[in-house]
Design a protein around this motif. Sequence first.
Motif, PDB file in Angstrom:
ATOM      1  N   SER A   1      44.120  38.503  39.111  1.00  0.00           N
ATOM      2  CA  SER A   1      42.802  39.140  39.079  1.00  0.00           C
ATOM      3  C   SER A   1      41.963  38.552  37.955  1.00  0.00           C
ATOM      4  CB  SER A   1      42.955  40.656  38.875  1.00  0.00           C
ATOM      5  OG  SER A   1      43.689  40.925  37.696  1.00  0.00           O
TER       6      SER A   1
ATOM      7  N   HIS B   1      49.955  39.325  37.837  1.00  0.00           N
ATOM      8  CA  HIS B   1      50.801  40.519  37.758  1.00  0.00           C
ATOM      9  C   HIS B   1      51.821  40.509  38.888  1.00  0.00           C
ATOM     10  CE1 HIS B   1      47.763  42.114  34.967  1.00  0.00           C
ATOM     11  NE2 HIS B   1      46.864  41.719  35.853  1.00  0.00           N
TER      12      HIS B   1
ATOM     13  N   LYS C   1      46.983  50.310  37.666  1.00  0.00           N
ATOM     14  CA  LYS C   1      45.816  49.702  37.037  1.00  0.00           C
ATOM     15  C   LYS C   1      46.272  48.600  36.081  1.00  0.00           C
ATOM     16  CE  LYS C   1      43.011  53.878  37.431  1.00  0.00           C
ATOM     17  NZ  LYS C   1      42.248  54.932  36.714  1.00  0.00           N
ATOM     18  N   ALA C   2      45.578  47.472  36.131  1.00  0.00           N
ATOM     19  CA  ALA C   2      45.992  46.331  35.306  1.00  0.00           C
ATOM     20  C   ALA C   2      44.774  45.544  34.854  1.00  0.00           C
ATOM     21  CB  ALA C   2      46.942  45.436  36.090  1.00  0.00           C
ATOM     22  N   ASP C   3      44.939  44.803  33.776  1.00  0.00           N
ATOM     23  CA  ASP C   3      43.875  43.961  33.241  1.00  0.00           C
ATOM     24  C   ASP C   3      43.832  42.610  33.962  1.00  0.00           C
ATOM     25  OD1 ASP C   3      43.084  45.837  31.308  1.00  0.00           O
ATOM     26  OD2 ASP C   3      44.690  45.192  29.959  1.00  0.00           O
ATOM     27  N   LYS C   4      42.918  41.783  33.539  1.00  0.00           N
ATOM     28  CA  LYS C   4      42.774  40.433  34.069  1.00  0.00           C
ATOM     29  C   LYS C   4      44.069  39.656  33.883  1.00  0.00           C
ATOM     30  CE  LYS C   4      40.110  36.198  33.189  1.00  0.00           C
ATOM     31  NZ  LYS C   4      39.004  35.620  32.395  1.00  0.00           N
TER      32      LYS C   4
ATOM     33  N   LYS D   1      39.509  40.388  36.573  1.00  0.00           N
ATOM     34  CA  LYS D   1      38.978  41.517  35.817  1.00  0.00           C
ATOM     35  C   LYS D   1      39.924  42.702  35.969  1.00  0.00           C
ATOM     36  CE  LYS D   1      36.092  43.030  39.706  1.00  0.00           C
ATOM     37  NZ  LYS D   1      34.718  43.340  40.170  1.00  0.00           N
ATOM     38  N   LYS D   2      39.714  43.712  35.196  1.00  0.00           N
ATOM     39  CA  LYS D   2      40.519  44.917  35.279  1.00  0.00           C
ATOM     40  C   LYS D   2      40.251  45.613  36.607  1.00  0.00           C
ATOM     41  CE  LYS D   2      41.521  49.197  32.727  1.00  0.00           C
ATOM     42  NZ  LYS D   2      41.208  49.988  31.505  1.00  0.00           N
ATOM     43  N   GLY D   3      41.317  46.150  37.204  1.00  0.00           N
ATOM     44  CA  GLY D   3      41.118  46.816  38.478  1.00  0.00           C
ATOM     45  C   GLY D   3      42.306  47.662  38.892  1.00  0.00           C
ATOM     46  N   GLU D   4      42.123  48.401  39.984  1.00  0.00           N
ATOM     47  CA  GLU D   4      43.136  49.318  40.490  1.00  0.00           C
ATOM     48  C   GLU D   4      43.705  48.804  41.809  1.00  0.00           C
ATOM     49  OE1 GLU D   4      43.419  54.114  41.429  1.00  0.00           O
ATOM     50  OE2 GLU D   4      41.656  52.999  42.141  1.00  0.00           O
TER      51      GLU D   4
END
Length: 487
Positions: free
Chosen positions: A437, A480, A474-477, A439-442
């Motif tokens: 990703s 993952h 939820k995770a940051d950029k 950006k941060k997202g769910e």
Amino acid sequence: MERIFTDKLRFIDSKGRTRIFSGMNIDDKLLNQNEFRYRLDDDFFKKYRAFGLDFIRLAVTWQNLEPKMGEYNEKYLKSLDKIFNLAEKYGVYILLDMHQDIYSANGGKSVGDGAPEWAAITDGAKPRMPIFVWADGYFFGRWVHNSFDHFWNNDFYRGVGLQDRYCELWKMLAKRYKDSPALFGYDLMNEPFPGSPSKKIFVRLVSNIAKAVLTNEKIDRKKMFKAVISGDTATALNCVKGDVIRDVMEPLDELEADFDINKYSPFMNKTSAAIREVTENGIIMMEQCYLCNSGIKQSAPPITVNGKREPLQCFGPHSYDIMVDTPLYKYANSSRVKAFFTEMHNTQLRLSVPVVVGEWGGCSDNTDTSWFPHAHELLDFFDEKQWSNAYWDYHGDDLEKPIMELLCRTHPVAVAGEIIRYGFNRENEVFTLSYKSDKKGETLIYVHKPFTLESIEYSTVEEFDNGSSLISVKADKGEHTISIKLK
């Protein structure tokens, strides 16, 4: 519900997340209906969502929507309105499919469905019931060929072109459902068929199959003939594997291309333009010719509207093994079906669009589990390609049948970024998702039974009565990997 868009090979929502859809075909191919054949009520949608299903390819027919030319069946449409409203309530997306099989039921004179009798111009050729399987009208039915020929040529009925009436039908549906949050999109025609040019394709196909059986070095003819003599049908069929498919089908590609480019593509562009006169909402699905379901190359170009590439389009391939619709389908060979779908993946890459497998399965009455190993191989293939899918098909009470043991499975729903890979190891019962990703997202994942998820924080969005759940991570950029161990 998030509105769905496309980004090259991905479906994305308004948050930019990659979406994977899982569902079933629910069809009404019956004649003279005044409401949709199945009762899709609150109880249905609750159970449907509990099994992790969030997508319906809703198959309707021209014959029920416009039984008389220019007169739409308002009673029937109101039953569809109720389905759309409940789908919105439970977060289920609907792909409207204008279904047809051998063009028309011809007022009950044939086993087909699709066009109303008034739109089936047969030139005096009499419809009949099938002799072998339901689809034999495609190969031997002059009434079917003539009807399709008139449709592709937009020939007149009472002073109006058949395709023109078809476009008006789609405009009506688009206007009615364009603002529904449950609308996924429009499947403009199920398994389009060339009409009379198919006779030449069919003759050459039979010749190619015979030639392959007699000369192709990839076929163990000694083993095959021995199996035929001994009555070992399964072994005989398994001698023809996926590596033979393109050898048989490639010589037919050019014949199919003539239909795809000169008949099917103009139809898709014309009907899409009619819908876009009404709304920009909804993804337009391109299918492939019925004959392409078994590995012939699809050659239609991407959909264009008024000379510009349609931004919201996807590909909806179908495929079953070669003995579909016969008792021999219990011997379905996964290598053959994956070879068919591999050719369809080539089409996806050429078109640069995302995929919903519009139809697959069809192996049982939804109570037989003996074919599940074959089905698991196909589901693994879809996961590898990151394809959404709709199983064929719903019979009215399937949410209580063993088929749900197959379709209810852990899978990504919305991924905050681009998926690298995902899949389920059935031996270890571990689901793994890797993604990246910017950006941060769910990320949302449906998990079909109790589980453990270590070293990663998550929350439960929804818990269902059958022990399944929808979880949020939820995770940051960055890159993952989520690994879920099922209990």
